[in-house]
Motif scaffolding. Structure first.
Motif, short mmCIF file in Angstrom:
data_model
loop_
_atom_site.label_atom_id
_atom_site.label_comp_id
_atom_site.label_asym_id
_atom_site.label_seq_id
_atom_site.Cartn_x
_atom_site.Cartn_y
_atom_site.Cartn_z
N SER A 1 0.83 -1.20 0.00
CA SER A 1 0.00 0.00 0.00
C SER A 1 0.86 1.25 0.00
O SER A 1 1.99 1.25 0.50
CB SER A 1 -0.91 0.03 1.24
N VAL B 1 -8.84 0.50 -10.98
CA VAL B 1 -8.48 0.71 -9.57
C VAL B 1 -9.66 0.58 -8.63
O VAL B 1 -9.49 0.60 -7.41
CB VAL B 1 -7.80 2.08 -9.36
N ARG C 1 -9.74 -1.07 -5.02
CA ARG C 1 -8.39 -1.12 -4.44
C ARG C 1 -7.92 0.25 -3.96
O ARG C 1 -7.17 0.35 -2.99
CB ARG C 1 -7.40 -1.65 -5.47
N MET D 1 -3.83 3.78 -1.81
CA MET D 1 -3.69 2.72 -2.80
C MET D 1 -3.35 1.42 -2.10
O MET D 1 -2.29 1.31 -1.46
CB MET D 1 -2.59 3.09 -3.80
N ASN D 2 -4.23 0.45 -2.22
CA ASN D 2 -4.04 -0.87 -1.59
C ASN D 2 -3.95 -1.94 -2.67
O ASN D 2 -4.33 -1.72 -3.82
CB ASN D 2 -5.21 -1.17 -0.65
N SER D 3 -3.46 -3.10 -2.27
CA SER D 3 -3.33 -4.25 -3.19
C SER D 3 -2.67 -3.82 -4.50
O SER D 3 -3.15 -4.14 -5.59
CB SER D 3 -4.72 -4.86 -3.46
N LYS E 1 -0.41 -3.42 -7.75
CA LYS E 1 0.05 -4.36 -8.76
C LYS E 1 1.17 -3.72 -9.57
O LYS E 1 1.24 -2.48 -9.67
CB LYS E 1 -1.10 -4.72 -9.70
N ASP F 1 0.33 -0.90 -11.81
CA ASP F 1 0.03 0.42 -11.24
C ASP F 1 1.24 1.35 -11.29
O ASP F 1 1.13 2.53 -10.95
CB ASP F 1 -0.42 0.28 -9.78
#
Length: 122
Positions: free
Chosen positions: A17, A61, A64, A80-82, A84, A87
């Motif tokens: 994150s 997004v 997430r 911003m979580n999870s 990738k 991103d």
């Protein structure tokens, strides 16, 4: 003229994150986040109008990322979580100088920050 300053970018592993901040030098209308990966067009990420609690997200997004703002401090956030690897991009803050209709359209925004790099490693 409103100045926007982003902060909070960095390097993170996939699944991690980050929280971005965008401080504006004065009040604005809609504020948004866009991002641009190398050799790609700048794309919409998330937005929030000055009044109300409605938020807007790109499909990539949704679920997430979470956008929020503190009008008292003229600041926009992006949790911003999870994360990738896809991103990975320079994330730009944008602000409108009038009431916006198409929040995901770049031309709606008069002011832009300098960008902050987000890198997600696999």
């Amino acid at each position: 003229q409103v100045r926007l300053v982003e902060s909070g970018g960095g390097l993170v592993q996939a699944g991690g994150s980050l929280r971005l901040s965008c401080a504006a030098s004065g009040p604005t209308y809609t504020m948004a986040w866009f991002r641009q990966a190398p050799e790609k067009e700048r794309e919409f990420v998330a937005a929030m109008k000055r009044m109300g609690t409605r938020t807007y997200y790109s499909e990539s997004v949704e679920g997430r990322f979470a956008v929020s703002r503190d009008n008292a401090k003229d600041t926009l956030f992006l949790q911003m979580n999870s994360l990738k690897p896809e991103d990975t991009a320079v994330y730009y803050c944008a602000a409108a100088d009038r009431i916006t209709v198409r929040v995901s359209t770049k031309s709606e925004y008069a002011y832009w920050g300098q960008g902050t790099q987000v890198t997600v490693s696999s």
